[in-house]
Design a protein around this motif. Structure first.
Motif, short mmCIF file in Angstrom:
data_model
loop_
_atom_site.label_atom_id
_atom_site.label_comp_id
_atom_site.label_asym_id
_atom_site.label_seq_id
_atom_site.Cartn_x
_atom_site.Cartn_y
_atom_site.Cartn_z
N ILE A 1 29.19 29.51 69.99
CA ILE A 1 30.29 28.54 70.03
C ILE A 1 30.51 27.93 68.65
O ILE A 1 31.64 27.85 68.17
CB ILE A 1 30.01 27.45 71.08
N GLN A 2 29.44 27.50 67.99
CA GLN A 2 29.58 26.87 66.68
C GLN A 2 30.16 27.82 65.65
O GLN A 2 31.00 27.44 64.84
CB GLN A 2 28.23 26.32 66.20
N ALA A 3 29.75 29.08 65.68
CA ALA A 3 30.28 30.06 64.74
C ALA A 3 31.77 30.27 64.96
O ALA A 3 32.56 30.30 64.00
CB ALA A 3 29.54 31.39 64.88
N VAL A 4 32.20 30.38 66.21
CA VAL A 4 33.62 30.59 66.50
C VAL A 4 34.43 29.34 66.15
O VAL A 4 35.53 29.45 65.60
CB VAL A 4 33.83 31.01 67.98
N VAL A 5 33.88 28.16 66.41
CA VAL A 5 34.55 26.92 66.03
C VAL A 5 34.76 26.86 64.52
O VAL A 5 35.79 26.40 64.03
CB VAL A 5 33.74 25.68 66.51
N ASN A 6 33.79 27.37 63.76
CA ASN A 6 33.87 27.37 62.29
C ASN A 6 34.76 28.48 61.76
O ASN A 6 34.90 28.64 60.55
CB ASN A 6 32.48 27.49 61.68
N GLY A 7 35.35 29.29 62.65
CA GLY A 7 36.25 30.34 62.21
C GLY A 7 35.59 31.68 61.96
O GLY A 7 36.24 32.63 61.54
N ASP A 8 34.30 31.78 62.20
CA ASP A 8 33.58 33.04 62.02
C ASP A 8 33.67 33.87 63.30
O ASP A 8 33.97 33.35 64.37
CB ASP A 8 32.11 32.79 61.69
N SER A 9 33.36 35.14 63.18
CA SER A 9 33.25 35.95 64.39
C SER A 9 31.78 36.28 64.59
O SER A 9 30.99 36.28 63.64
CB SER A 9 34.07 37.23 64.27
N VAL A 10 31.41 36.53 65.83
CA VAL A 10 30.03 36.88 66.16
C VAL A 10 30.08 38.27 66.77
O VAL A 10 30.70 38.49 67.80
CB VAL A 10 29.42 35.89 67.17
N GLN A 11 29.44 39.22 66.08
CA GLN A 11 29.44 40.61 66.55
C GLN A 11 28.04 40.97 67.03
O GLN A 11 27.08 40.88 66.27
CB GLN A 11 29.85 41.55 65.43
N LEU A 12 27.96 41.37 68.28
CA LEU A 12 26.70 41.82 68.87
C LEU A 12 26.88 43.31 69.16
O LEU A 12 27.55 43.68 70.14
CB LEU A 12 26.39 41.03 70.14
N ILE A 13 26.33 44.16 68.30
CA ILE A 13 26.53 45.59 68.40
C ILE A 13 26.12 46.07 69.80
O ILE A 13 25.06 45.74 70.30
CB ILE A 13 25.71 46.34 67.32
N GLY A 14 27.00 46.84 70.42
CA GLY A 14 26.76 47.35 71.76
C GLY A 14 27.22 46.42 72.86
O GLY A 14 27.39 46.84 74.00
N PHE A 15 27.41 45.15 72.55
CA PHE A 15 27.86 44.18 73.55
C PHE A 15 29.31 43.81 73.33
O PHE A 15 30.15 43.99 74.20
CB PHE A 15 26.98 42.93 73.54
N GLY A 16 29.63 43.25 72.16
CA GLY A 16 31.00 42.86 71.88
C GLY A 16 31.09 41.87 70.74
O GLY A 16 30.09 41.56 70.09
N ALA A 17 32.29 41.37 70.53
CA ALA A 17 32.53 40.44 69.44
C ALA A 17 33.33 39.24 69.94
O ALA A 17 34.29 39.39 70.70
CB ALA A 17 33.29 41.12 68.31
N PHE A 18 32.89 38.06 69.54
CA PHE A 18 33.59 36.81 69.84
C PHE A 18 34.29 36.37 68.57
O PHE A 18 33.71 36.40 67.49
CB PHE A 18 32.60 35.72 70.26
N ARG B 1 16.12 27.34 77.16
CA ARG B 1 16.32 26.89 75.78
C ARG B 1 16.84 28.03 74.91
O ARG B 1 17.73 27.83 74.08
CB ARG B 1 15.03 26.31 75.19
N ALA B 2 16.31 29.23 75.11
CA ALA B 2 16.75 30.38 74.32
C ALA B 2 18.21 30.71 74.63
O ALA B 2 19.01 30.92 73.70
CB ALA B 2 15.86 31.59 74.62
N LEU B 3 18.57 30.75 75.89
CA LEU B 3 19.96 31.05 76.27
C LEU B 3 20.90 29.98 75.74
O LEU B 3 21.95 30.30 75.17
CB LEU B 3 20.09 31.18 77.79
N GLU B 4 20.55 28.72 75.91
CA GLU B 4 21.40 27.65 75.42
C GLU B 4 21.54 27.68 73.90
O GLU B 4 22.60 27.37 73.37
CB GLU B 4 20.89 26.29 75.91
N SER B 5 20.50 28.08 73.21
CA SER B 5 20.57 28.21 71.75
C SER B 5 21.53 29.32 71.36
O SER B 5 22.35 29.14 70.45
CB SER B 5 19.18 28.49 71.18
N VAL B 6 21.45 30.45 72.03
CA VAL B 6 22.36 31.56 71.74
C VAL B 6 23.80 31.13 71.97
O VAL B 6 24.67 31.33 71.12
CB VAL B 6 22.02 32.80 72.60
#
Length: 91
Positions: free
Chosen positions: A33-50, A23-28
């Motif tokens: 996905i929803q943030a990128v669909v809405n035109g936002d970017s998702v930045q995870l410091i140390g990992f990367g940005a979608f 459930r936690a993984l699917e929520s993440v």
């Protein structure tokens, strides 16, 4: 590693049940996905940005016939690895 193996690893490392880890993984994933669909970017410091991008319409060629075809414009998803991720891969 596939999704099931990732869920098992999360459950083991975080001392969670597999159902809670799933459930936690699917929520993440759904929130990214929803943030990128809405035109936002998702930045995870140390990992990367979608983020989302766009590809313009262009002319291509059918490899079988050699005929020119028009490839329509499309939205794309971009991922840029973070510095810590790149450093870990390059060690």
């Amino acid at each position: 590693m596939n999704k099931t193996e990732l869920i098992d690893a999360i459950a083991t490392e975080c001392d969670l049940s597999k159902a809670v880890a799933q459930r936690a993984l699917e929520s993440v994933l759904s929130n990214v996905i929803q943030a990128v669909v809405n035109g936002d970017s998702v930045q995870l410091i140390g990992f990367g940005a979608f983020s989302s991008g766009s590809r313009a319409e262009r002319t291509g060629r059918n490899p079988r016939t050699g005929e020119e075809i028009t490839i329509s414009a499309a939205k794309t998803v971009k991922f840029a690895a973070g510095k810590a991720f790149k450093d870990a891969v390059n060690k």
